[in-house]
Design a protein around this motif. Structure first.
Motif, mmCIF file in Angstrom:
data_model
loop_
_atom_site.group_PDB
_atom_site.id
_atom_site.type_symbol
_atom_site.label_atom_id
_atom_site.label_comp_id
_atom_site.label_asym_id
_atom_site.label_seq_id
_atom_site.Cartn_x
_atom_site.Cartn_y
_atom_site.Cartn_z
ATOM 1 N N GLU A 49 0.870 -1.177 0.000
ATOM 2 C CA GLU A 49 0.000 0.000 0.000
ATOM 3 C C GLU A 49 0.903 1.222 0.000
ATOM 4 O OE1 GLU A 49 -3.798 2.043 0.674
ATOM 5 O OE2 GLU A 49 -3.548 -0.117 0.620
ATOM 6 N N LEU A 50 0.755 2.084 -0.999
ATOM 7 C CA LEU A 50 1.571 3.280 -1.130
ATOM 8 C C LEU A 50 0.647 4.485 -1.178
ATOM 9 C CD1 LEU A 50 4.234 4.794 -1.810
ATOM 10 C CD2 LEU A 50 3.778 4.252 -4.208
ATOM 11 N N THR A 51 0.867 5.440 -0.286
ATOM 12 C CA THR A 51 0.082 6.664 -0.275
ATOM 13 C C THR A 51 0.914 7.765 -0.933
ATOM 14 O OG1 THR A 51 -0.974 5.992 1.777
ATOM 15 C CG2 THR A 51 -1.124 8.312 1.203
ATOM 16 N N HIS A 52 0.302 8.511 -1.835
ATOM 17 C CA HIS A 52 1.012 9.595 -2.513
ATOM 18 C C HIS A 52 0.054 10.732 -2.784
ATOM 19 C CE1 HIS A 52 -0.784 8.182 -6.317
ATOM 20 N NE2 HIS A 52 -0.532 6.975 -5.838
ATOM 21 N N GLU A 53 0.591 11.927 -2.836
ATOM 22 C CA GLU A 53 -0.226 13.124 -3.044
ATOM 23 C C GLU A 53 -0.544 13.348 -4.519
ATOM 24 O OE1 GLU A 53 -1.623 14.954 -0.598
ATOM 25 O OE2 GLU A 53 -0.754 13.450 0.740
ATOM 26 N N GLU A 54 0.455 13.241 -5.347
ATOM 27 C CA GLU A 54 0.301 13.456 -6.788
ATOM 28 C C GLU A 54 0.120 12.108 -7.478
ATOM 29 O OE1 GLU A 54 0.310 16.602 -8.032
ATOM 30 O OE2 GLU A 54 0.547 17.285 -5.971
ATOM 31 N N ASP A 55 -0.290 12.152 -8.757
ATOM 32 C CA ASP A 55 -0.331 10.909 -9.524
ATOM 33 C C ASP A 55 1.053 10.280 -9.512
ATOM 34 O OD1 ASP A 55 -2.984 11.118 -10.141
ATOM 35 O OD2 ASP A 55 -2.676 11.827 -12.186
ATOM 36 N N PHE A 56 1.102 9.005 -9.258
ATOM 37 C CA PHE A 56 2.371 8.290 -9.227
ATOM 38 C C PHE A 56 2.735 7.951 -10.663
ATOM 39 C CE2 PHE A 56 5.283 4.953 -7.750
ATOM 40 C CZ PHE A 56 5.833 5.600 -6.655
ATOM 41 N N PRO A 57 3.921 8.318 -11.126
ATOM 42 C CA PRO A 57 4.280 8.066 -12.527
ATOM 43 C C PRO A 57 4.274 6.571 -12.864
ATOM 44 C CG PRO A 57 5.855 9.551 -11.472
ATOM 45 C CD PRO A 57 4.971 9.007 -10.395
ATOM 46 N N LEU A 58 3.628 6.233 -13.968
ATOM 47 C CA LEU A 58 3.542 4.840 -14.387
ATOM 48 C C LEU A 58 4.932 4.239 -14.574
ATOM 49 C CD1 LEU A 58 1.922 2.369 -15.220
ATOM 50 C CD2 LEU A 58 1.819 3.315 -17.528
ATOM 51 N N LYS A 59 5.861 4.995 -15.129
ATOM 52 C CA LYS A 59 7.210 4.450 -15.346
ATOM 53 C C LYS A 59 7.855 4.049 -14.017
ATOM 54 C CE LYS A 59 7.853 6.611 -19.684
ATOM 55 N NZ LYS A 59 8.362 6.621 -20.840
ATOM 56 N N LYS A 64 -4.053 5.560 -20.856
ATOM 57 C CA LYS A 64 -4.123 5.695 -22.318
ATOM 58 C C LYS A 64 -2.967 6.481 -22.933
ATOM 59 C CE LYS A 64 -9.150 5.973 -22.546
ATOM 60 N NZ LYS A 64 -9.360 6.275 -21.138
ATOM 61 N N LYS A 65 -2.573 7.574 -22.308
ATOM 62 C CA LYS A 65 -1.608 8.503 -22.913
ATOM 63 C C LYS A 65 -0.153 8.031 -22.806
ATOM 64 C CE LYS A 65 -4.821 11.572 -23.792
ATOM 65 N NZ LYS A 65 -5.263 11.910 -25.078
ATOM 66 N N GLU A 66 0.108 6.964 -22.073
ATOM 67 C CA GLU A 66 1.480 6.475 -21.942
ATOM 68 C C GLU A 66 1.946 5.847 -23.255
ATOM 69 O OE1 GLU A 66 3.556 6.897 -19.383
ATOM 70 O OE2 GLU A 66 2.072 7.898 -18.126
ATOM 71 N N ASP A 67 3.260 5.716 -23.402
ATOM 72 C CA ASP A 67 3.839 5.315 -24.686
ATOM 73 C C ASP A 67 4.193 3.828 -24.774
ATOM 74 O OD1 ASP A 67 4.786 5.718 -27.261
ATOM 75 O OD2 ASP A 67 6.820 6.131 -26.563
ATOM 76 N N PHE A 68 3.725 3.009 -23.864
ATOM 77 C CA PHE A 68 4.015 1.580 -23.964
ATOM 78 C C PHE A 68 3.202 0.969 -25.104
ATOM 79 C CE2 PHE A 68 4.879 2.473 -19.425
ATOM 80 C CZ PHE A 68 6.205 2.050 -19.375
ATOM 81 N N PRO A 69 3.655 -0.156 -25.659
ATOM 82 C CA PRO A 69 2.861 -0.837 -26.685
ATOM 83 C C PRO A 69 1.477 -1.164 -26.131
ATOM 84 C CG PRO A 69 5.042 -1.825 -26.490
ATOM 85 C CD PRO A 69 4.907 -0.852 -25.350
ATOM 86 N N LYS A 70 0.464 -1.017 -26.979
ATOM 87 C CA LYS A 70 -0.894 -1.174 -26.460
ATOM 88 C C LYS A 70 -1.875 -1.715 -27.484
ATOM 89 C CE LYS A 70 -1.265 3.218 -25.311
ATOM 90 N NZ LYS A 70 0.052 3.738 -25.639
ATOM 91 N N ALA A 71 -2.950 -2.289 -26.913
ATOM 92 C CA ALA A 71 -4.145 -2.644 -27.682
ATOM 93 C C ALA A 71 -5.214 -1.631 -27.295
ATOM 94 C CB ALA A 71 -4.602 -4.059 -27.343
ATOM 95 N N VAL A 72 -5.965 -1.171 -28.278
ATOM 96 C CA VAL A 72 -7.027 -0.194 -28.041
ATOM 97 C C VAL A 72 -8.362 -0.859 -28.324
ATOM 98 C CG1 VAL A 72 -8.020 2.018 -28.739
ATOM 99 C CG2 VAL A 72 -5.537 1.731 -28.676
ATOM 100 N N ILE A 73 -9.294 -0.714 -27.385
ATOM 101 C CA ILE A 73 -10.638 -1.271 -27.557
ATOM 102 C C ILE A 73 -11.547 -0.190 -28.135
ATOM 103 C CG2 ILE A 73 -12.619 -2.342 -26.425
ATOM 104 C CD1 ILE A 73 -10.660 -3.218 -24.188
#
Length: 172
Positions: free
Chosen positions: A78-88, A108-117
């Motif tokens: 469990e990690l508490t953080h004030e700002e959005d935690f960066p996905l990287k 959605k906006k991250e640059d990892f390879p993805k499938a879009v529904i």
């Protein structure tokens, strides 16, 4: 240590992201792979602490920003953080556990390879807005006839799991 590939499944709310990701994870796990998952929770209501009324809950409520519980076959964090935690940064944490694949639901906006529904016609805008799209999963194949990306009809998803899993494991 070789870093695990990362693969996202993205789409709008109620498009089937969790179901499709669950199938993909189960496919890899059934083949003896260690598949990790990160889910993006964009809703305004806060997440509930993992262990309500336990020692870990008490430690968290005492002010610990990071609380972990290790048992013989499970570890919860469990990690508490004030700002959005960066996905990287989350991916980096996951990499330390040496998974074979890291799957991500959302972001959605991250640059990892993805499938879009694509569920509705309006969702087609995602194909112009997002980066690193590897394949499209559609509820209605007729909406995606003009798309140059690989397209899988939702009704055929499970038949295509072997090729989707292979694509997810590709290093780009």
């Amino acid at each position: 240590m070789t870093e695990a590939p990362v693969f996202q499944i993205v789409g709008y709310k109620n498009s089937g992201k969790t179901s499709l990701l669950s199938d993909l994870i189960a496919y890899g796990t059934e083949r003896g792979e260690k598949v990790a998952a990160i889910k993006h929770h964009r809703h305004e209501e806060p997440l509930k602490v993992m262990h309500d009324d336990t020692d870990s809950y008490r430690l968290h409520e005492s002010g610990a920003f990071l609380t972990g519980v290790d048992s013989p076959r499970r570890f919860q964090l469990e990690l508490t953080h004030e700002e959005d935690f960066p996905l990287k940064q989350l991916v980096s944490i996951y990499q330390s556990f040496s998974p074979d694949l890291i799957t991500i639901e959302g972001y959605k906006k991250e640059d990892f390879p993805k499938a879009v529904i694509i569920k509705r016609k309006e969702d087609l805008l995602l194909l112009d807005q997002l980066m690193n799209i590897q394949l499209v999963i559609c509820w209605d194949e007729h909406m995606t006839e003009q798309i140059s990306l690989p397209v899988i009809a939702l009704k055929d998803w499970r038949k295509h799991l072997p090729e989707v899993y292979k694509k997810a494991k590709e290093r780009t």
